[in-house]
Design a protein around this motif. Structure first.
Motif, PDB file in Angstrom:
ATOM      1  N   GLY A  80      18.695 -50.100   9.667  1.00 56.76           N
ATOM      2  CA  GLY A  80      18.350 -50.508   8.398  1.00 56.76           C
ATOM      3  C   GLY A  80      17.943 -51.873   8.815  1.00 56.76           C
ATOM      4  N   ARG A  81      18.476 -52.761   8.086  1.00 57.76           N
ATOM      5  CA  ARG A  81      18.408 -54.511   8.218  1.00 57.76           C
ATOM      6  C   ARG A  81      19.103 -55.000   9.227  1.00 57.76           C
ATOM      7  NH1 ARG A  81      14.529 -56.181   4.676  1.00 57.76           N
ATOM      8  NH2 ARG A  81      13.786 -54.873   3.087  1.00 57.76           N
ATOM      9  N   GLY A 105       6.469 -47.715  12.336  1.00 57.77           N
ATOM     10  CA  GLY A 105       7.510 -48.185  11.445  1.00 57.77           C
ATOM     11  C   GLY A 105       7.456 -49.326  10.344  1.00 57.77           C
ATOM     12  N   ASP A 106       8.527 -50.245  10.647  1.00 57.66           N
ATOM     13  CA  ASP A 106       8.449 -51.254   9.696  1.00 57.66           C
ATOM     14  C   ASP A 106       7.977 -52.488  10.399  1.00 57.66           C
ATOM     15  OD1 ASP A 106       9.813 -49.984   7.620  1.00 57.66           O
ATOM     16  OD2 ASP A 106      11.800 -50.224   8.344  1.00 57.66           O
ATOM     17  N   MET A 136       6.815 -49.160  22.683  1.00 53.61           N
ATOM     18  CA  MET A 136       6.364 -50.643  22.223  1.00 53.61           C
ATOM     19  C   MET A 136       7.095 -51.682  22.437  1.00 53.61           C
ATOM     20  SD  MET A 136       3.541 -48.932  21.243  1.00 53.61           S
ATOM     21  CE  MET A 136       3.128 -47.254  20.332  1.00 53.61           C
ATOM     22  N   ILE A 137       6.571 -52.866  22.876  1.00 50.49           N
ATOM     23  CA  ILE A 137       7.355 -54.007  23.102  1.00 50.49           C
ATOM     24  C   ILE A 137       6.892 -55.022  22.141  1.00 50.49           C
ATOM     25  CG2 ILE A 137       5.379 -55.068  24.344  1.00 50.49           C
ATOM     26  CD1 ILE A 137       7.707 -56.168  26.272  1.00 50.49           C
ATOM     27  N   ILE A 146      11.553 -47.380  20.684  1.00 51.38           N
ATOM     28  CA  ILE A 146      11.323 -46.173  21.091  1.00 51.38           C
ATOM     29  C   ILE A 146      11.211 -45.119  20.051  1.00 51.38           C
ATOM     30  CG2 ILE A 146      12.412 -44.379  22.376  1.00 51.38           C
ATOM     31  CD1 ILE A 146      13.982 -46.203  23.956  1.00 51.38           C
ATOM     32  N   GLY A 147      10.157 -44.894  19.747  1.00 51.52           N
ATOM     33  CA  GLY A 147       9.780 -44.170  18.631  1.00 51.52           C
ATOM     34  C   GLY A 147       9.731 -45.042  17.446  1.00 51.52           C
ATOM     35  N   THR A 148      10.405 -44.828  16.308  1.00 54.66           N
ATOM     36  CA  THR A 148      10.559 -45.932  15.309  1.00 54.66           C
ATOM     37  C   THR A 148      11.839 -46.728  15.697  1.00 54.66           C
ATOM     38  OG1 THR A 148      11.298 -44.474  13.673  1.00 54.66           O
ATOM     39  CG2 THR A 148       8.994 -44.874  13.846  1.00 54.66           C
TER      40      THR A 148
END
Length: 428
Positions: free
Chosen positions: A131-132, A37-38, A1-2, A105-107
């Motif tokens: 993380g952040r 993911g986030d 994903m981009i 790549i994945g999450t």
């Protein structure tokens, strides 16, 4: 994903310009957004602008970055890069070009980029979000390469990296796990032209050779009402008669030698035959290349990369998507990506077009629509509709406005300035 792509000092782009596929908090067309993911990401983005505004240059920047990543390690120490900076400024013409992409790549989120001129890599970096916090994996500058503990696979390879080779590619050559994943991401990134599309027919052939993808392709062609009843796909031993009659004679012998003895895939379309009373009396095969329209040829050629991307959940970048196609066909393609029913793997599409109809019925969110135009110094600017504000204003463009009408009327810029042709003709 981009997530986003940035280019600077390359062709018509003087300053860094970024296209983001991270969705904003607007409410329209929620089906065009997906979560990974986030991250909340867009399934597509469309580029508008006048001729020579920078649309093709932006897409070329993406394909150039991909090509450099995949080929830099194969070069010799004397090899040069074909990277052209912004030449209309006395300072920028001697500065490196900038390329950076943020992707998943994945999450896992990564940020990778480099600065480059025709002879060497002047900077390179790879970061990973933990993380952040964004943590560096390696940073390359003129005086050396710094590798962190989180990128153990790169340790000891700094001195093996030539000035004109990417460190990422070198680490991949030594079987680095993270670098291999990043290289594979670039390899899977699809960039195609909507003008020269014949080279993609092989991908369509390969999908027609698999039952599941063949059914989806044939259903798509049927929905487009291209005029034929079915496709016949077959493989034959190469014959000289397969070649177009307009191939230059100086190339003909080389092509024949290359294809001699090989198997060639061919497609025929099947049409109904009727008598004078309108009765259906049979079928006739048409050769796709010689007897169907250029638009039909294009839609079949590019359907391979389109459905390959949809099935794999990848990223596809297309220049001049609308060339040779009816506006409804262009909309059908873009709707495949924005639809939750067809795009079940969250594939992403970035494309350039002049088809303003999509602004009315393409079901694009304001953060999916980007405009390009050149300033008075002939440098390309890039901005999204969600960012656009009226001169002197603070409010964003409302979602209920007629985007197509506003764009044609010059409200958002990025249109050609056309003089008074009636006056020009009367003076002639």
């Amino acid at each position: 994903m981009i997530i986003e792509f940035t280019v600077g000092n390359f062709l018509s782009f003087k300053d860094n310009k970024t296209l983001s596929l991270e969705a904003t908090n607007i409410t329209e067309y929620k089906d065009s957004v997906f979560k990974k993911g986030d991250f909340k990401l867009l399934k597509s983005a469309v580029l508008y602008g006048a001729n020579s505004s920078g649309k093709s240059n932006f897409i070329k920047a993406i394909s150039t970055m991909k090509q450099i990543v995949l080929t830099s390690v194969e070069k010799t120490s004397a090899s040069k890069f074909e990277v052209i900076p912004f030449l209309l400024n006395t300072n920028s013409k001697s500065k490196p070009s900038f390329f950076e992409v943020v992707f998943l790549i994945g999450t896992n989120r990564y940020r990778y980029g480099f600065e480059i001129d025709n002879s060497s890599i002047l900077g390179e970096w790879l970061f990973k979000l933990e993380g952040r916090e964004e943590e560096p994996l390696f940073i390359r500058e003129k005086d050396g390469i710094g590798v962190t503990e989180e990128f153990e696979e790169g340790k000891g390879l700094e001195a093996k990296t030539r000035e004109n080779a990417l460190f990422l590619s070198v680490v991949d050559q030594f079987n680095g796990e993270i670098s291999a994943k990043v290289i594979q991401w670039f390899n899977d990134l699809g960039t195609i032209s909507g003008l020269s599309h014949e080279n993609y027919r092989g991908v369509t052939f390969s999908l027609l050779d698999v039952k599941k993808s063949k059914e989806r392709l044939l259903d798509f062609f049927k929905d487009l009402d291209l005029g034929f009843q079915q496709l016949k796909f077959r493989k034959e031993k190469f014959q000289e008669s397969f070649l177009p009659s307009d191939i230059p004679s100086e190339l003909l012998d080389d092509i024949i030698n290359d294809l001699q003895g090989k198997t060639i895939a061919k497609i025929n379309t099947v049409h109904k035959i009727f008598d004078d009373d309108g009765n259906h009396v049979g079928y006739r095969d048409f050769d796709l290349r010689d007897q169907e329209s250029s638009g039909t040829n294009k839609i079949i050629d590019i359907s391979g990369p389109i459905f390959d991307t949809l099935l794999a959940g990848g990223v596809l970048v297309i220049d001049e998507l609308d060339a040779k196609l009816h506006p409804l066909m262009t909309a059908a393609i873009t709707n495949l990506f924005n639809s939750p029913d067809f795009n079940t793997n969250n594939a992403q599409l970035i494309f350039a077009t002049h088809d303003t109809n999509l602004l009315s019925y393409g079901r694009f969110r304001r953060d999916q629509i980007y405009f390009l135009e050149k300033d008075k110094y002939e440098a390309s600017d890039l901005y999204s509709l969600i960012e656009y504000k009226e001169e002197g204003g603070k409010a964003k463009i409302r979602k209920d406005r007629s985007f197509e009408k506003d764009y044609i009327n010059g409200r958002y810029g990025a249109i050609p300035f056309i003089g008074n042709f009636e006056e020009l003709l009367s003076n002639g």
